[in-house]
Design a protein around this motif. Sequence first.
Motif, PDB file in Angstrom:
ATOM      1  N   LEU A 323      11.983 -21.671  13.569  1.00 47.15           N
ATOM      2  CA  LEU A 323      12.600 -20.473  13.003  1.00 47.15           C
ATOM      3  C   LEU A 323      12.422 -19.280  13.939  1.00 47.15           C
ATOM      4  CD1 LEU A 323      11.288 -20.820   9.337  1.00 47.15           C
ATOM      5  CD2 LEU A 323      13.599 -21.318  10.149  1.00 47.15           C
ATOM      6  N   LYS A 324      13.403 -18.383  13.914  1.00 49.65           N
ATOM      7  CA  LYS A 324      13.324 -17.156  14.701  1.00 49.65           C
ATOM      8  C   LYS A 324      13.569 -15.963  13.781  1.00 49.65           C
ATOM      9  CE  LYS A 324      15.436 -14.545  18.487  1.00 49.65           C
ATOM     10  NZ  LYS A 324      16.541 -14.461  19.459  1.00 49.65           N
ATOM     11  N   PRO A 325      12.515 -15.284  13.349  1.00 49.78           N
ATOM     12  CA  PRO A 325      12.698 -14.124  12.473  1.00 49.78           C
ATOM     13  C   PRO A 325      13.410 -12.984  13.204  1.00 49.78           C
ATOM     14  CG  PRO A 325      10.392 -14.358  13.128  1.00 49.78           C
ATOM     15  CD  PRO A 325      11.099 -15.575  13.628  1.00 49.78           C
ATOM     16  N   ASP A 326      14.296 -12.315  12.476  1.00 48.08           N
ATOM     17  CA  ASP A 326      15.094 -11.234  13.079  1.00 48.08           C
ATOM     18  C   ASP A 326      14.472  -9.861  12.875  1.00 48.08           C
ATOM     19  OD1 ASP A 326      17.768 -12.557  14.003  1.00 48.08           O
ATOM     20  OD2 ASP A 326      17.320 -13.453  12.061  1.00 48.08           O
ATOM     21  N   CYS A 327      13.644  -9.720  11.835  1.00 50.52           N
ATOM     22  CA  CYS A 327      13.039  -8.416  11.543  1.00 50.52           C
ATOM     23  C   CYS A 327      11.866  -8.629  10.591  1.00 50.52           C
ATOM     24  CB  CYS A 327      14.070  -7.487  10.909  1.00 50.52           C
ATOM     25  SG  CYS A 327      13.457  -5.833  10.479  1.00 50.52           S
ATOM     26  N   ALA A 328      10.883  -7.774  10.678  1.00 53.51           N
ATOM     27  CA  ALA A 328       9.759  -7.796   9.740  1.00 53.51           C
ATOM     28  C   ALA A 328       9.709  -6.471   8.998  1.00 53.51           C
ATOM     29  CB  ALA A 328       8.439  -8.037  10.463  1.00 53.51           C
ATOM     30  N   VAL A 329       9.593  -6.551   7.691  1.00 55.66           N
ATOM     31  CA  VAL A 329       9.415  -5.363   6.855  1.00 55.66           C
ATOM     32  C   VAL A 329       7.938  -5.275   6.498  1.00 55.66           C
ATOM     33  CG1 VAL A 329       9.938  -4.306   4.623  1.00 55.66           C
ATOM     34  CG2 VAL A 329      11.748  -5.436   5.932  1.00 55.66           C
ATOM     35  N   LEU A 330       7.315  -4.187   6.871  1.00 59.21           N
ATOM     36  CA  LEU A 330       5.881  -3.989   6.657  1.00 59.21           C
ATOM     37  C   LEU A 330       5.678  -3.050   5.470  1.00 59.21           C
ATOM     38  CD1 LEU A 330       2.950  -4.427   7.720  1.00 59.21           C
ATOM     39  CD2 LEU A 330       3.322  -2.427   9.174  1.00 59.21           C
ATOM     40  N   VAL A 331       5.191  -3.589   4.367  1.00 63.42           N
ATOM     41  CA  VAL A 331       5.003  -2.788   3.151  1.00 63.42           C
ATOM     42  C   VAL A 331       3.706  -1.991   3.252  1.00 63.42           C
ATOM     43  CG1 VAL A 331       4.762  -2.833   0.643  1.00 63.42           C
ATOM     44  CG2 VAL A 331       6.265  -4.485   1.786  1.00 63.42           C
ATOM     45  N   ALA A 332       3.822  -0.696   3.031  1.00 63.95           N
ATOM     46  CA  ALA A 332       2.652   0.189   3.030  1.00 63.95           C
ATOM     47  C   ALA A 332       2.727   1.086   1.807  1.00 63.95           C
ATOM     48  CB  ALA A 332       2.619   1.042   4.301  1.00 63.95           C
ATOM     49  N   THR A 333       1.595   1.404   1.252  1.00 63.04           N
ATOM     50  CA  THR A 333       1.543   2.339   0.136  1.00 63.04           C
ATOM     51  C   THR A 333       0.529   3.430   0.424  1.00 63.04           C
ATOM     52  OG1 THR A 333      -0.198   1.161  -1.066  1.00 63.04           O
ATOM     53  CG2 THR A 333       2.073   0.485  -1.497  1.00 63.04           C
ATOM     54  N   VAL A 334       0.789   4.580  -0.138  1.00 63.81           N
ATOM     55  CA  VAL A 334      -0.143   5.700   0.003  1.00 63.81           C
ATOM     56  C   VAL A 334      -1.514   5.318  -0.526  1.00 63.81           C
ATOM     57  CG1 VAL A 334      -0.675   8.002  -0.898  1.00 63.81           C
ATOM     58  CG2 VAL A 334       1.623   7.507  -0.021  1.00 63.81           C
ATOM     59  N   ARG A 335      -1.539   4.663  -1.683  1.00 67.46           N
ATOM     60  CA  ARG A 335      -2.840   4.376  -2.299  1.00 67.46           C
ATOM     61  C   ARG A 335      -3.622   3.329  -1.519  1.00 67.46           C
ATOM     62  NH1 ARG A 335      -2.140   1.026  -7.943  1.00 67.46           N
ATOM     63  NH2 ARG A 335      -1.463  -0.963  -7.031  1.00 67.46           N
ATOM     64  N   ALA A 336      -2.944   2.327  -0.925  1.00 69.87           N
ATOM     65  CA  ALA A 336      -3.659   1.327  -0.131  1.00 69.87           C
ATOM     66  C   ALA A 336      -4.251   1.962   1.126  1.00 69.87           C
ATOM     67  CB  ALA A 336      -2.737   0.180   0.240  1.00 69.87           C
ATOM     68  N   LEU A 337      -3.507   2.888   1.726  1.00 68.86           N
ATOM     69  CA  LEU A 337      -4.028   3.560   2.918  1.00 68.86           C
ATOM     70  C   LEU A 337      -5.183   4.486   2.569  1.00 68.86           C
ATOM     71  CD1 LEU A 337      -0.669   4.243   4.777  1.00 68.86           C
ATOM     72  CD2 LEU A 337      -2.436   2.575   5.374  1.00 68.86           C
ATOM     73  N   ALA A 344     -12.413   5.275  -3.484  1.00 62.77           N
ATOM     74  CA  ALA A 344     -12.674   4.237  -4.479  1.00 62.77           C
ATOM     75  C   ALA A 344     -11.398   3.906  -5.246  1.00 62.77           C
ATOM     76  CB  ALA A 344     -13.761   4.696  -5.445  1.00 62.77           C
ATOM     77  N   LYS A 345     -11.309   2.668  -5.707  1.00 58.30           N
ATOM     78  CA  LYS A 345     -10.112   2.209  -6.416  1.00 58.30           C
ATOM     79  C   LYS A 345      -9.782   3.106  -7.600  1.00 58.30           C
ATOM     80  CE  LYS A 345      -8.362  -1.912  -8.824  1.00 58.30           C
ATOM     81  NZ  LYS A 345      -8.695  -3.284  -9.254  1.00 58.30           N
ATOM     82  N   THR A 346     -10.809   3.607  -8.282  1.00 60.76           N
ATOM     83  CA  THR A 346     -10.595   4.435  -9.474  1.00 60.76           C
ATOM     84  C   THR A 346     -10.037   5.812  -9.146  1.00 60.76           C
ATOM     85  OG1 THR A 346     -12.925   5.084  -9.335  1.00 60.76           O
ATOM     86  CG2 THR A 346     -12.361   3.274 -10.842  1.00 60.76           C
ATOM     87  N   ASP A 347     -10.128   6.234  -7.877  1.00 59.40           N
ATOM     88  CA  ASP A 347      -9.697   7.577  -7.500  1.00 59.40           C
ATOM     89  C   ASP A 347      -8.407   7.588  -6.681  1.00 59.40           C
ATOM     90  OD1 ASP A 347     -11.943   8.693  -8.731  1.00 59.40           O
ATOM     91  OD2 ASP A 347     -13.160   8.466  -6.921  1.00 59.40           O
ATOM     92  N   LEU A 348      -7.736   6.452  -6.587  1.00 55.94           N
ATOM     93  CA  LEU A 348      -6.551   6.366  -5.740  1.00 55.94           C
ATOM     94  C   LEU A 348      -5.382   7.183  -6.262  1.00 55.94           C
ATOM     95  CD1 LEU A 348      -6.597   2.565  -4.801  1.00 55.94           C
ATOM     96  CD2 LEU A 348      -7.276   4.506  -3.379  1.00 55.94           C
ATOM     97  N   VAL A 349      -5.410   7.550  -7.533  1.00 59.20           N
ATOM     98  CA  VAL A 349      -4.304   8.324  -8.107  1.00 59.20           C
ATOM     99  C   VAL A 349      -4.380   9.797  -7.723  1.00 59.20           C
ATOM    100  CG1 VAL A 349      -4.029   6.754 -10.044  1.00 59.20           C
ATOM    101  CG2 VAL A 349      -5.588   8.698 -10.262  1.00 59.20           C
ATOM    102  N   LEU A 350      -5.506  10.222  -7.151  1.00 56.46           N
ATOM    103  CA  LEU A 350      -5.703  11.629  -6.784  1.00 56.46           C
ATOM    104  C   LEU A 350      -5.228  11.879  -5.353  1.00 56.46           C
ATOM    105  CD1 LEU A 350      -9.318  12.085  -8.218  1.00 56.46           C
ATOM    106  CD2 LEU A 350      -7.138  12.581  -9.362  1.00 56.46           C
ATOM    107  N   GLU A 351      -4.587  13.042  -5.138  1.00 55.31           N
ATOM    108  CA  GLU A 351      -4.158  13.377  -3.777  1.00 55.31           C
ATOM    109  C   GLU A 351      -5.371  13.518  -2.872  1.00 55.31           C
ATOM    110  OE1 GLU A 351      -2.561  17.354  -1.928  1.00 55.31           O
ATOM    111  OE2 GLU A 351      -0.828  16.257  -2.752  1.00 55.31           O
ATOM    112  N   ASN A 352      -5.284  12.917  -1.677  1.00 55.88           N
ATOM    113  CA  ASN A 352      -6.381  12.993  -0.720  1.00 55.88           C
ATOM    114  C   ASN A 352      -5.806  12.767   0.671  1.00 55.88           C
ATOM    115  OD1 ASN A 352      -8.689  12.612   0.883  1.00 55.88           O
ATOM    116  ND2 ASN A 352      -9.870  11.832  -0.881  1.00 55.88           N
ATOM    117  N   LEU A 353      -5.344  13.839   1.293  1.00 56.18           N
ATOM    118  CA  LEU A 353      -4.694  13.732   2.603  1.00 56.18           C
ATOM    119  C   LEU A 353      -5.666  13.323   3.695  1.00 56.18           C
ATOM    120  CD1 LEU A 353      -2.296  16.811   2.462  1.00 56.18           C
ATOM    121  CD2 LEU A 353      -1.641  14.406   2.560  1.00 56.18           C
ATOM    122  N   ASP A 354      -6.915  13.744   3.586  1.00 64.46           N
ATOM    123  CA  ASP A 354      -7.897  13.361   4.604  1.00 64.46           C
ATOM    124  C   ASP A 354      -8.114  11.848   4.607  1.00 64.46           C
ATOM    125  OD1 ASP A 354      -8.293  15.961   5.457  1.00 64.46           O
ATOM    126  OD2 ASP A 354      -9.969  16.329   4.087  1.00 64.46           O
TER     127      ASP A 354
END
Length: 559
Positions: A323-337, A344-354
Amino acid sequence: MLTDIEIARGAKMKKIAEIAQMLGVSDTEIEPIGHYKAKVSDELFDRVNNCKNGKNGKLILVTAINPTPAGEGKTTTSVGLAQGFWKVGKKAVLTLREPSLGPVFGVKGGAAGGGYSQVVPMEDINLHFTGDMHAITSANNLLCALLDNSLQQGNPLGIDQRRIQIKRCLDMNDRALRNTVIGMGGKIDGIPRQDGFIITVASEIMAILCLAESIADLKKRLSDILIAYNYNNEPIFARQLQAEGAMAALLKHALKPNLAQTLENTPAIIHGGPFANIAHGCNSVRATKLALKLGDFVITEAGFGSDLGAEKFFDIKCRFAGLKPDCAVLVATVRALKYNGGVAKTDLVLENLDALKNGAVNLAVHIENIKKFGVPVVVAINRFGTDTASELEFLESFCKDLGVKFALSEVFEKGGEGGVSLAKTVIETVENSPSNFKTLYDLNLSLKEKINVIAREIYRADGVKFETTAEKSIAEIEKNGYGNVPVCVAKTQYSLSDDPTKLGHPRNFTITVRDVKISAGAGFAVAVTGDIMTMPGLPKVPSAANIDIDDDGNITGLF
């Protein structure tokens, strides 16, 4: 707000024959199981494989950054992207893995997408589906029973009980079965020995099913399973028990991919389900190749982050299947980053730019990983309701600074409409940035060298430490002629390293390989790192505690 299962229950599904017709497949080329799901017949494979003028669609891999323990919507993005392609007039086929009952009743709950980007019938897909998992479990355990029966009947193969290489399996998280003793009782109850269970998705037979291209190929791979060594340290294979025929008979229908649909009636071929942290993490070769004959675009998914699923997709599945893949889509989320930035998992809903800035280095590594395979990449920013405008703006700027294309994905809330931007970005990328796909390493390298390449190039490790057991295993594997196979690394999904607590972009670390096992039938070696378990356990409060069924047969609590 409606739950996933309430949304799925309100879907206006088409009869499965209508879904088949959307792909140019006749009702005689499918084997319906009820109204809304079907097995694909061998006649369809014969027709598309014999079509001289047939051309393949474009292959799109969906992968991700390192996730949080809750998962980050990779399947949801895959479903929404496929729906988005149809919205812009492209015939897309979605190819996914089948959910295992382990996560369904364990931590993550259902695994059929979410919101308005799900595959349906959702309850069926999450609970047994068409019985493929059970067929794999039965074939695996038949092989184990035949081995123990050979021991009981005088051990004509001279099997060393201390060197049996296969374990029984169960499609459920059950830590109490990791280490067992069997054959207890009297003389007629078998030969007592230490044994154990793995989860079905970690079984070599699952890997074989997903890599086999025909019944003949399936039987050959099953016959090549290394089951034990004899007292002279010589390998013993499944064929010496004459096991492959009966096992293949059990897997006859399981080898056929399953046809289903999304909430928006987009065709979905769902087949196979190896985990990417303990196996190779991709759906079946048969499903992917069939989809490429039927659609303009094929969206497939590899488990967890690019360090696991994508690497194995490229180096194992694509290598074996051509197989030869033509493109990869890389899923990213703000909370995972943010999680990778130390929140902490419990605080991922809070804004934290740092924290987002600190964790974004994880995204950069995964982008680099995919580029090493010569495949163009598009970042899908999977939007959650708790993401703030400032966080999304930062992430978009971060992608621009890296010179990588990106799109905001709102498929959970909006279905295919929320995937239109992503679909258009992928189409533009495929048309303007041709793939120069290549594998990461040469098969002629030694097993140690291949493991070192993966650790250095993908995990960013300083080196690899091989424990004594791994050293001995590698020497024996290479002595028996299996040194030229790909490597499937069993590693935690939560970190680029083998330590789940090292988030973001870990530095100054080594990968510890505890053992290496040969999956001779599947055709790869498995390198076991860290504390990875091939039989997961349930959490303190498992998802099963929230699942119920009422007197009318309506299931609740299945995410």
